[in-house]
Design an enzyme around this catalytic site. Structure first.
Site, PDB file in Angstrom:
ATOM      1  N   TYR A   1      14.466  30.490   5.777  1.00 28.05           N
ATOM      2  CA  TYR A   1      13.402  31.106   6.460  1.00 28.05           C
ATOM      3  C   TYR A   1      13.771  31.192   8.089  1.00 28.05           C
ATOM      4  CZ  TYR A   1      10.805  30.480   2.407  1.00 28.05           C
ATOM      5  OH  TYR A   1      10.118  30.260   1.063  1.00 28.05           O
TER       6      TYR A   1
ATOM      7  N   ARG B   1     -10.211  -0.424  14.959  1.00 30.32           N
ATOM      8  CA  ARG B   1     -10.139   0.360  13.961  1.00 30.32           C
ATOM      9  C   ARG B   1     -11.046  -0.021  12.769  1.00 30.32           C
ATOM     10  NH1 ARG B   1      -4.030   0.756  11.500  1.00 30.32           N
ATOM     11  NH2 ARG B   1      -4.634  -0.968  10.664  1.00 30.32           N
TER      12      ARG B   1
ATOM     13  N   MET C   1      10.556  24.159   1.060  1.00 34.68           N
ATOM     14  CA  MET C   1       9.519  23.374   0.487  1.00 34.68           C
ATOM     15  C   MET C   1      10.488  22.626  -0.679  1.00 34.68           C
ATOM     16  SD  MET C   1       6.422  24.241  -2.175  1.00 34.68           S
ATOM     17  CE  MET C   1       5.658  24.988  -0.847  1.00 34.68           C
TER      18      MET C   1
ATOM     19  N   LYS D   1       0.811  -1.279  -0.027  1.00 33.99           N
ATOM     20  CA  LYS D   1      -0.056   0.178   0.022  1.00 33.99           C
ATOM     21  C   LYS D   1       0.892   1.165  -0.205  1.00 33.99           C
ATOM     22  CE  LYS D   1      -0.223  -0.659   4.825  1.00 33.99           C
ATOM     23  NZ  LYS D   1      -1.086  -1.206   6.098  1.00 33.99           N
TER      24      LYS D   1
END
Ligand code: PLP
Length: 345
Positions: free
Chosen positions: A245, A131, A293, A38
């Site tokens: 940043y 779950r 990013m 998955k």
């Protein structure tokens, strides 16, 4: 596909992947090991993962979504694919046309599947993770269903806690009440809990891809994934210069720094800011400042000869990176983005 030179590479070791599957299969005793593929094969690329493992002899592949089943359905007989997240009523015709096998999780899904004509299915029993899955006292609704695998999932197999034995006991009880061809309980970590947990089929995911699900696996699970990125620019900064940043890094000395083509959009999250490292020829290049990013800044003082266009190896040992960042090994793998050139060897 692109005509451009990638500036970010994910190096994937197919032999290590197969070696890990074989080792997990061997440690599953008489049970066979399947593979959880998955989330795009835990970020590596589901099609390549399935191809390697199929050729090695794996016959059971677990995905979460029907779209993921579709992605690999031309690589293996669809009946080898199990879809863990169950079925929505609206999808049943498409599910039957595809031929992958649904894992039925709820009484609603059981009823819908039966009303649609049924056919081969798997059933998830919830033995305590709370779950997805049926409770043991709902087993009577399964009468006459054609069940291949009765599954359950361990909540804490990576720890030595009482919950494991409790879930095992509930699962064993369920097997006495539910008729299925095969039973399957253990994920990667569960395989290490001993033969009682193996049943007919195990479902490793993380450790196929080099994850160390339990410490005792570190000796024989091989790393599968490594990262490298190209230096987009190299420059010299004076002491006192601020990097990135919010100026979280201030150079204490004159600093040769380099900016690589990697960022949080690629899964290299801000948790690596000021903590991650890259390497070249055994020389350590610390991440300085904040991860952006698309960019990460490195201190190159240890390797001042590096130039724009050179490649560096970004440290991505899963255990080390998890300890450094607080991210799980699962997150480190499945977060790997789409901008990497995925290079298999
Ligand atoms: C993801 C998953 C697995 C694989 O677990 P790992 O911890 O990655 O080995 C097995 N079974 C189910 C139901 C899963 O959702």
């Amino acid at each position: 596909m692109t005509n451009f030179e990638p500036s970010l590479r994910l190096h994937l070791d197919g032999e290590a992947l197969v070696s890990n599957w074989r080792a997990l299969d061997a440690r599953s005793g008489p049970a066979r090991a399947g593979a959880a593929v998955k989330a795009n094969g835990y970020g590596l690329g589901a099609r390549e993962v399935v191809t390697h493992l199929r050729d090695a002899g794996c016959r059971d592949f677990f995905v979460a979504h029907w779209g993921e089943a579709e992605t690999i359905a031309d690589l293996v007989p669809p009946s080898w694919i199990s879809v863990l997240n169950g079925i929505a009523q609206a999808d049943i015709a498409a599910v039957q046309a595809l031929g992958a096998i649904p894992v039925l999780n709820s009484p609603e899904q059981v009823a819908n599947w039966r009303n649609a004509g049924g056919g081969r299915c798997h059933v998830m029993l919830d033995s305590g993770i709370n779950r997805l899955g049926l409770a043991l006292d709902q087993a009577s609704i399964l009468a006459d269903l054609d069940i291949d695998i009765l599954l359950s999932h361990l909540a804490s197999a990576d720890e030595d806690v009482l919950q494991n034995a409790r879930q095992l006991e509930i699962f064993a009880d369920a097997r006495a009440h539910i008729r299925a061809q095969r039973s399957s309980l253990a994920n990667s970590a569960g395989i290490m809990l001993g033969a009682d947990y193996h049943f007919d089929l195990t479902r490793p995911g993380l450790s196929l891809y080099g994850g160390i699900a339990r410490a005792e696996m570190a000796e024989w699970i091989k790393p599968v994934v490594s990262l490298s990125a190209r230096l987009l620019q190299v420059r010299d900064l004076p002491a006192g210069a601020m990097v990135g940043y919010n100026a979280t890094h201030v150079c204490r000395e004159e600093t040769r720094m380099g900016t690589i083509s990697l960022g949080y959009a690629d899964g290299y999250l801000r948790a690596f800011s000021g903590k991650g490292r890259a390497w070249v020829d055994g020389l350590e290049l610390p991440v300085i400042g904040r991860v952006s990013m698309d960019l990460v800044t490195l201190n190159l003082n240890a390797a001042p000869e590096l130039r724009e266009g050179d490649w560096v190896n970004v440290e991505y040992d899963l255990v080390t990176a998890a300890a450094l960042t607080g991210l799980s090994q699962y997150e480190l793998l499945t977060g790997l983005g789409t901008r990497f050139a995925r290079i298999w060897r």
